[in-house]
Scaffold this active site. Structure first.
Site, PDB file in Angstrom:
ATOM      1  N   ASP A  49      16.334  -3.538  23.651  1.00 42.25           N
ATOM      2  CA  ASP A  49      15.710  -4.827  23.359  1.00 42.25           C
ATOM      3  C   ASP A  49      14.339  -4.630  22.710  1.00 42.25           C
ATOM      4  OD1 ASP A  49      14.861  -3.764  25.755  1.00 42.25           O
ATOM      5  OD2 ASP A  49      14.995  -5.633  26.890  1.00 42.25           O
ATOM      6  N   HIS A  50      13.639  -3.588  23.156  1.00 44.85           N
ATOM      7  CA  HIS A  50      12.288  -3.343  22.645  1.00 44.85           C
ATOM      8  C   HIS A  50      11.899  -1.929  23.032  1.00 44.85           C
ATOM      9  CE1 HIS A  50      11.041  -3.549  26.774  1.00 44.85           C
ATOM     10  NE2 HIS A  50      11.698  -4.682  26.896  1.00 44.85           N
ATOM     11  N   HIS A 100       5.270  -3.053  26.766  1.00 51.66           N
ATOM     12  CA  HIS A 100       6.283  -2.831  25.740  1.00 51.66           C
ATOM     13  C   HIS A 100       5.599  -2.383  24.449  1.00 51.66           C
ATOM     14  CE1 HIS A 100       9.080  -5.945  27.852  1.00 51.66           C
ATOM     15  NE2 HIS A 100       8.886  -4.844  28.552  1.00 51.66           N
ATOM     16  N   HIS A 140       7.220   1.117  32.595  1.00 54.57           N
ATOM     17  CA  HIS A 140       6.161   0.205  33.046  1.00 54.57           C
ATOM     18  C   HIS A 140       5.286   0.867  34.110  1.00 54.57           C
ATOM     19  CE1 HIS A 140       6.903  -3.382  30.805  1.00 54.57           C
ATOM     20  NE2 HIS A 140       8.122  -3.569  31.282  1.00 54.57           N
ATOM     21  N   THR A 191      17.615 -10.155  30.715  1.00 58.58           N
ATOM     22  CA  THR A 191      18.474  -9.502  29.737  1.00 58.58           C
ATOM     23  C   THR A 191      19.909 -10.005  29.795  1.00 58.58           C
ATOM     24  OG1 THR A 191      17.007  -7.618  29.681  1.00 58.58           O
ATOM     25  CG2 THR A 191      19.252  -7.252  28.911  1.00 58.58           C
ATOM     26  N   HIS A 205      18.772 -11.553  35.792  1.00 57.94           N
ATOM     27  CA  HIS A 205      17.608 -11.049  35.061  1.00 57.94           C
ATOM     28  C   HIS A 205      17.665 -11.505  33.595  1.00 57.94           C
ATOM     29  CE1 HIS A 205      15.209  -8.214  32.745  1.00 57.94           C
ATOM     30  NE2 HIS A 205      14.467  -8.096  33.834  1.00 57.94           N
ATOM     31  N   ASP A 207      17.394  -1.147  28.264  1.00 55.09           N
ATOM     32  CA  ASP A 207      16.175  -1.955  28.285  1.00 55.09           C
ATOM     33  C   ASP A 207      14.956  -1.046  28.103  1.00 55.09           C
ATOM     34  OD1 ASP A 207      13.971  -3.629  28.955  1.00 55.09           O
ATOM     35  OD2 ASP A 207      15.329  -4.915  30.075  1.00 55.09           O
ATOM     36  N   ASP A 245      13.160   0.733  31.496  1.00 56.07           N
ATOM     37  CA  ASP A 245      12.023  -0.177  31.356  1.00 56.07           C
ATOM     38  C   ASP A 245      11.085  -0.079  32.550  1.00 56.07           C
ATOM     39  OD1 ASP A 245      10.909  -2.385  29.677  1.00 56.07           O
ATOM     40  OD2 ASP A 245      11.210  -3.537  31.502  1.00 56.07           O
ATOM     41  N   SER A 287      11.758  -9.120  27.181  1.00 60.44           N
ATOM     42  CA  SER A 287      13.214  -8.955  27.288  1.00 60.44           C
ATOM     43  C   SER A 287      13.971 -10.268  27.134  1.00 60.44           C
ATOM     44  CB  SER A 287      13.578  -8.335  28.643  1.00 60.44           C
ATOM     45  OG  SER A 287      13.117  -7.012  28.707  1.00 60.44           O
TER      46      SER A 287
HETATM   47 ZN   LIG Z   1       9.755  -4.576  30.386  1.00 60.97          ZN
END
Ligand SMILES: [Zn+2]
Ligand SMILES: *[C@@H]1O[C@H](CO)[C@@H](O)[C@H](O)[C@H]1NC(C)=O
Ligand SMILES: *[C@@H]1O[C@H](CO)[C@@H](O)[C@H](O)[C@H]1NC(C)=O
Length: 490
Positions: free
Chosen positions: A344-345, A420, A307, A172, A170, A59, A303, A109
């Site tokens: 995912d990103h 992101h 963040h 994802t 979650h 992630d 992730d 996500s």
């Molecule tokens: Zn995120």
């Protein structure tokens, strides 16, 4: 004399910068020729039917994160780092995936999970539904549900599993089994009255009802009592569910076998009791665990780390994911197992500043800013909590412990949460039909290619073609394991 000393110094420095063997052009020629030999071998395509599909999802593991994690991995082994190889680097095919959501240039996500699990692009904040569904609008959901590659495998009687470091509800992992206009509708207690009255079901309930026998490995979650994600009450139900209510899935769980039968049988010799449950994520040595466990975001996810602007946590987590990939690859054979590693990103994470070879990945650029005359770290964020002005100026990082696990790298714009990123992510592939992942693709193409390789899902005309018929026989393929290793959410 002074000039001589400077020359000597320069020589010493360059000697330590450039490994001796790399000064020999033959080293580079041989290395390139070996790569060429490997590439020529790819002319014989692996068109087997995949018995096992493994999707590793980091992630937030954008390309800059992959590169920095590679350098970190090498430096943890006391090497310079740039030349080292991640396990995913060894995969022969690499594609790029375009990650945008149908209503977002920079995705989240939930929408991306719908793309790479269900094969359909969707709006941000929604899981397992088409772009016809507006976030939060329960009444737009009906008839817009899209099924995931887990469902497609399940429909063929295959064993499926999810291994995750986060709550299995979650965004994802949830796109694998749930259809929800809001990724945050974890339990009925977290849904607005109109959504409940409209007949929308919470994500935890759908985990139990929609695909009843998913093997779930949840031993990789954050430390007990700690939750990531916007809701701290995640999983708390107003009503009751069966014993698989995932509300306790954030702590170390008992080992869960994920499709062990077929995985074990694919390659002679792996230790019979090595599970691909929680143990798929090798534990950090105690020293590093302590280091990483020092603050909030302990055991940090990629992730989550980004963040918070805590690059060290994000990168160590990416190295961990890579170790898990290595383990899974060693337990399986590319003759019958398609392994795909992707994200995912991305994130607005970067490293630069003309750092010399072998520069500590968490270190300083070799020069000062020619504007504010202060040093800067190689790693920086485009935005996030690391923005820091002291006395009206950018903070002087030489007075700061920028190698600390909780250090928040400087950012250009202050935000409580770094965001992101919108650029493409890499897709690494190895095994049957891996060559189908070969260029710049829309992210929702990924499960279509994987399903094609395994002869599941709608596109199966090729499965009876000569040469593939035998391998595709259900007798020979009693199980297909879809193992999702989903790391780092929030
Ligand atoms: Zn995120
Ligand atoms: C759907 O629900 C929203 C509130 O969530 C409401 O504003 C809208 O009018 C509803 N649409 C229909 C067609 O019922
Ligand atoms: C930054 O801090 C270092 C060490 O404290 C100091 O030597 C240097 O002069 C400072 N630079 C500026 C521009 O304040």
């Amino acid at each position: 004399m002074k000039a001589f000393l400077l020359t000597l110094l320069a020589q010493l420095c360059s000697a330590s910068l450039v490994p001796e063997k790399e000064k020999d052009p033959e080293y580079w020629r041989q290395q390139a020729q070996e790569t060429l030999r490997d590439a020529l071998r790819l002319q014989r395509l692996n068109q087997n039917v995949a018995k096992n599909l493994i999707l590793f999802l980091g992630d937030g593991m954008g390309v800059s994160t992959v590169t920095a994690a590679r350098i970190l991995k090498g430096q943890l082994q006391n090497r310079k780092g740039e030349e080292s190889l991640l396990e995913m680097d060894k995969f022969p095919y690499v594609a790029l995936a375009k990650t945008y959501n149908t209503n977002a240039q920079v995705p989240d996500s939930a929408g991306t999970a719908t793309a790479y699990l269900c094969g359909v692009k969707a709006n941000e904040g929604t899981v397992g539904v088409s772009a016809g569904v507006t976030r939060d609008r329960c009444n737009t959901t009906k008839g817009q549900e899209v099924t995931s590659i887990l469902r497609w495998a399940k429909d063929e009687g295959k064993a499926v599993g999810i291994v995750t470091t986060t709550r299995v509800t979650h965004a994802t992992p949830s796109a694998a089994y749930a259809h929800s206009a809001n990724r945050d509708w974890y339990s009925d207690g977290e849904m607005p009255p109109d959504a409940l009255e409209g007949g929308c079901k919470d994500i935890a309930r759908q985990l139990v009802e929609n695909i009843p026998d998913i093997e779930v490995g949840t031993g990789l979650g954050p430390p007990r009592g700690k939750r990531c994600g916007p809701s701290t009450t995640a999983g708390r139900r107003a009503g009751t569910l069966g014993s698989r209510d995932p509300q306790e899935d954030t702590g170390p769980a008992s080992p869960v076998a994920v499709g062990l039968g077929p995985l074990r049988s694919t390659k002679a010799g792996p230790p019979a009791d090595v599970g691909l449950g929680p143990s798929v994520r090798p534990q950090l040595p105690p020293a590093r665990r302590t280091q990483l466990g020092a603050g909030p975001g302990a055991g940090g996810r990629i992730d989550h780390g980004h963040h918070e602007g805590k690059a060290k946590q994000a990168l160590h987590e990416a190295v961990e994911l890579d170790r898990a990939i290595g383990l899974a690859v060693r337990l399986t054979s590319p003759q019958d197992t398609l392994s795909v590693v992707t994200a995912d990103h991305s994130h607005v994470f970067t490293f630069g500043g003309y750092t010399p070879r072998g520069n500590p990945i968490f270190g300083l650029a070799p020069m000062q800013s020619d504007v504010d005359r202060k040093p800067f770290t190689s790693i920086l964020y485009g935005n996030g909590p690391g923005y820091k002005i002291v006395g009206g100026e950018r903070e002087n990082v030489s007075a700061v412990d920028f190698a600390h696990a909780n250090y928040q790298a400087q950012s250009a714009v202050p935000l409580r949460q770094e965001t992101h990123g919108g650029e493409d992510v890499a897709v690494f592939a190895h095994g049957p039909m891996a060559h189908l992942l070969h260029g710049v693709h829309e992210q929702n193409y990924i499960p279509h290619a994987m399903a094609y390789a395994a002869c599941i899902g709608p596109n199966r005309a090729h499965c009876n073609a000569a040469g593939r018929a035998a391998a595709a026989s259900p007798l020979l393929l009693p199980f297909l394991t879809l193992l999702l290793l989903l790391l780092l959410l929030c």
